[in-house]
Design an enzyme around this catalytic site. Structure first.
Site, short mmCIF file in Angstrom:
data_model
loop_
_atom_site.label_atom_id
_atom_site.label_comp_id
_atom_site.label_asym_id
_atom_site.label_seq_id
_atom_site.Cartn_x
_atom_site.Cartn_y
_atom_site.Cartn_z
N ARG A 1 -56.93 64.87 -74.31
CA ARG A 1 -55.93 63.90 -73.88
C ARG A 1 -55.73 63.83 -72.37
O ARG A 1 -55.87 64.83 -71.67
CB ARG A 1 -54.59 64.25 -74.55
CG ARG A 1 -54.69 64.08 -76.06
CD ARG A 1 -53.45 64.53 -76.80
NE ARG A 1 -53.62 64.26 -78.23
CZ ARG A 1 -54.29 65.07 -79.08
NH1 ARG A 1 -54.82 66.19 -78.64
NH2 ARG A 1 -54.42 64.74 -80.34
N HIS B 1 -67.85 66.91 -81.35
CA HIS B 1 -66.71 67.01 -82.27
C HIS B 1 -67.19 67.25 -83.71
O HIS B 1 -66.83 66.52 -84.64
CB HIS B 1 -65.86 65.74 -82.17
CG HIS B 1 -64.43 65.92 -82.55
ND1 HIS B 1 -64.02 66.25 -83.81
CD2 HIS B 1 -63.31 65.80 -81.81
CE1 HIS B 1 -62.71 66.32 -83.84
NE2 HIS B 1 -62.24 66.06 -82.64
N GLU C 1 -64.51 72.70 -80.23
CA GLU C 1 -64.93 71.73 -79.22
C GLU C 1 -64.87 72.33 -77.81
O GLU C 1 -63.82 72.34 -77.19
CB GLU C 1 -64.00 70.52 -79.28
CG GLU C 1 -63.71 69.98 -80.66
CD GLU C 1 -62.44 69.12 -80.70
OE1 GLU C 1 -62.19 68.36 -79.76
OE2 GLU C 1 -61.69 69.22 -81.67
N ASP D 1 -54.38 73.06 -83.21
CA ASP D 1 -55.02 71.94 -82.52
C ASP D 1 -54.76 72.20 -81.03
O ASP D 1 -54.03 71.48 -80.38
CB ASP D 1 -54.40 70.61 -82.98
CG ASP D 1 -55.12 69.40 -82.40
OD1 ASP D 1 -56.15 69.59 -81.72
OD2 ASP D 1 -54.65 68.27 -82.62
N HIS E 1 -59.85 61.27 -76.28
CA HIS E 1 -61.29 61.19 -76.51
C HIS E 1 -61.93 59.93 -75.90
O HIS E 1 -62.74 59.26 -76.53
CB HIS E 1 -61.59 61.27 -78.02
CG HIS E 1 -61.24 62.59 -78.64
ND1 HIS E 1 -61.22 63.76 -77.92
CD2 HIS E 1 -60.89 62.92 -79.92
CE1 HIS E 1 -60.90 64.77 -78.73
NE2 HIS E 1 -60.67 64.29 -79.94
C1 GLA Z 1 -59.12 66.45 -81.47
C2 GLA Z 1 -57.68 66.39 -81.18
C3 GLA Z 1 -56.91 66.26 -82.43
C4 GLA Z 1 -57.38 65.08 -83.23
C5 GLA Z 1 -58.86 65.19 -83.48
C6 GLA Z 1 -59.42 64.00 -84.19
O1 GLA Z 1 -59.50 67.65 -81.96
O2 GLA Z 1 -57.22 67.49 -80.43
O3 GLA Z 1 -55.54 66.14 -82.15
O4 GLA Z 1 -57.12 63.89 -82.55
O5 GLA Z 1 -59.53 65.37 -82.27
O6 GLA Z 1 -58.68 63.58 -85.26
#
Ligand code: GLA
Length: 345
Positions: free
Chosen positions: A79, A174, A309, A246, A104
């Site tokens: 982000r 990803h 990732e 996350d 992304h």
């Molecule tokens: C990344 C983001 C998540 C989500 C995924 C896709 O990992 O950090 O919050 O948006 O991609 O769904």
């Protein structure tokens, strides 16, 4: 090695799949749509061959979903707060697509583009993409490449980018892993180890709250192999807010090193991740919502796969104190990662 057309998108684009490697080692399928890892077939520790990554049955389902399954992500993975940043004193506004923030690469990221297959042989494929100046609001024309090479039980992934004007670049892959096999249910029983003493707490929209925090004494402590299903069921406020993990992990060390290990006890299969990046977004498939199909046709539900990732830290363009994501003309951005599959006892 084969190159085949696997389908057509609603907008008329043909989608091709390139298959490299071979049994009993890794066989890898990559789509030109998004330079997407479509299948990764391996021989498990139990001797059974299975596909260990999530995907979608048809290319159009990639465009219809927001899961970024298997895609090569750019220009900026993760982000950028409010889609705004300053570079050399100039303000830039980029496309927002996630609760007011840019995620992304914005609404039409690299994972939605048709990459050109530049070169392929039995074990390797190189794809390239030109992202025009102003693409999604980002300055500079960027030429990106990604190369996948299968070396028996290992896949090496090399991402590069060059630019015509100062910009920011943060690419990642990803891929969601499930070492019990795509379609086998959740990856809750997997054990995950991540070599990081610190992680980055975020607000409800996934934007870093400020400084990094220590993992010690929290469910984010993955320094020893940890059962994923237990970590994501902790009532820690950061886990609750993200519906699981996350989060960015501030990886220990530097240079190319083993940063994470994922183990599936039922199939006795291990995946080791090597990367040269400072951060690792660990995402436990929290938003897989049962509305989209996986490769074998079953619906994708929460926790069905784990994305690891490697990248720089989220919202780095707004954090000058963190490793820089800036790329200038004459420089080449590179990110190297590898996935090694082995059997465990
Ligand atoms: C990344 C983001 C998540 C989500 C995924 C896709 O990992 O950090 O919050 O948006 O991609 O769904």
């Amino acid at each position: 090695m084969t190159v085949e057309t696997v389908g057509q998108l609603d907008d008329g684009r043909d989608v091709q799949v390139v298959t490299i490697g071979r049994a009993p080692g890794i066989e890898l399928q990559v789509l030109d749509l998004g330079a997407t890892v479509h299948r990764l077939d391996v021989t498990g520790g139990d001797g059974v061959r299975r596909n260990v990554v999530l995907g979608h049955p048809t290319p159009q389902e990639h465009l219809d979903s927001t899961f970024y399954i298997g895609g090569t992500i750019g220009r900026y993975a993760n982000r950028i707060a409010d889609g705004r940043f300053e570079l050399d004193g100039v303000g830039h506004e980029v496309g927002t697509n996630d609760r007011g923030h840019s995620l992304h690469g914005g609404p039409d990221g690299f994972d939605r583009r048709t990459w050109s297959v530049e070169r392929h042989d039995d074990t390797s494929v190189e794809l390239a993409l030109t992202s025009p100046d102003g693409d999604q609001g980002f300055p500079g024309e960027v030429r990106a490449t990604v190369t996948f090479t299968v070396v028996v039980d290992r896949v090496d992934v090399v991402m590069t980018a060059t630019t015509s004007a100062p910009t920011v670049v943060n690419m990642t892959s990803h891929v969601y892993f499930n070492l019990a096999g795509e379609g086998a249910g959740t990856a809750d029983e997997h054990l995950l180890r991540v070599a990081a003493e610190r992680y980055t707490p975020v607000d409800d929209a996934g934007i870093p709250e400020g400084d990094h925090a220590v993992v010690e004494g929290t469910p984010f402590d993955l320094r020893e192999p940890t059962v994923v299903g237990e970590a994501v069921r902790s009532a820690h406020p950061q886990v609750v807010a993200a519906s699981g993990i996350d989060h960015n992990y501030v990886l220990d060390g530097s240079g190319s090193r083993v940063v994470a290990q994922l183990d599936c006890p039922t199939t006795r299969t291990r995946l080791e991740l090597t990367s040269d990046q400072p951060g690792l977004q660990v995402y436990t498939g929290n938003f897989l919502d049962g509305q989209r199909r996986s490769t074998s046709g079953v619906l994708l539900r929460q926790g069905d796969g784990i994305a690891l990732e490697p990248q720089t830290f989220p919202d780095s363009p707004n954090h000058p104190e963190w490793p820089s994501a800036e790329l200038r003309p004459g420089q080449t951005y590179t990110s190297h990662l590898s996935w090694t599959v082995s059997a465990t006892a």
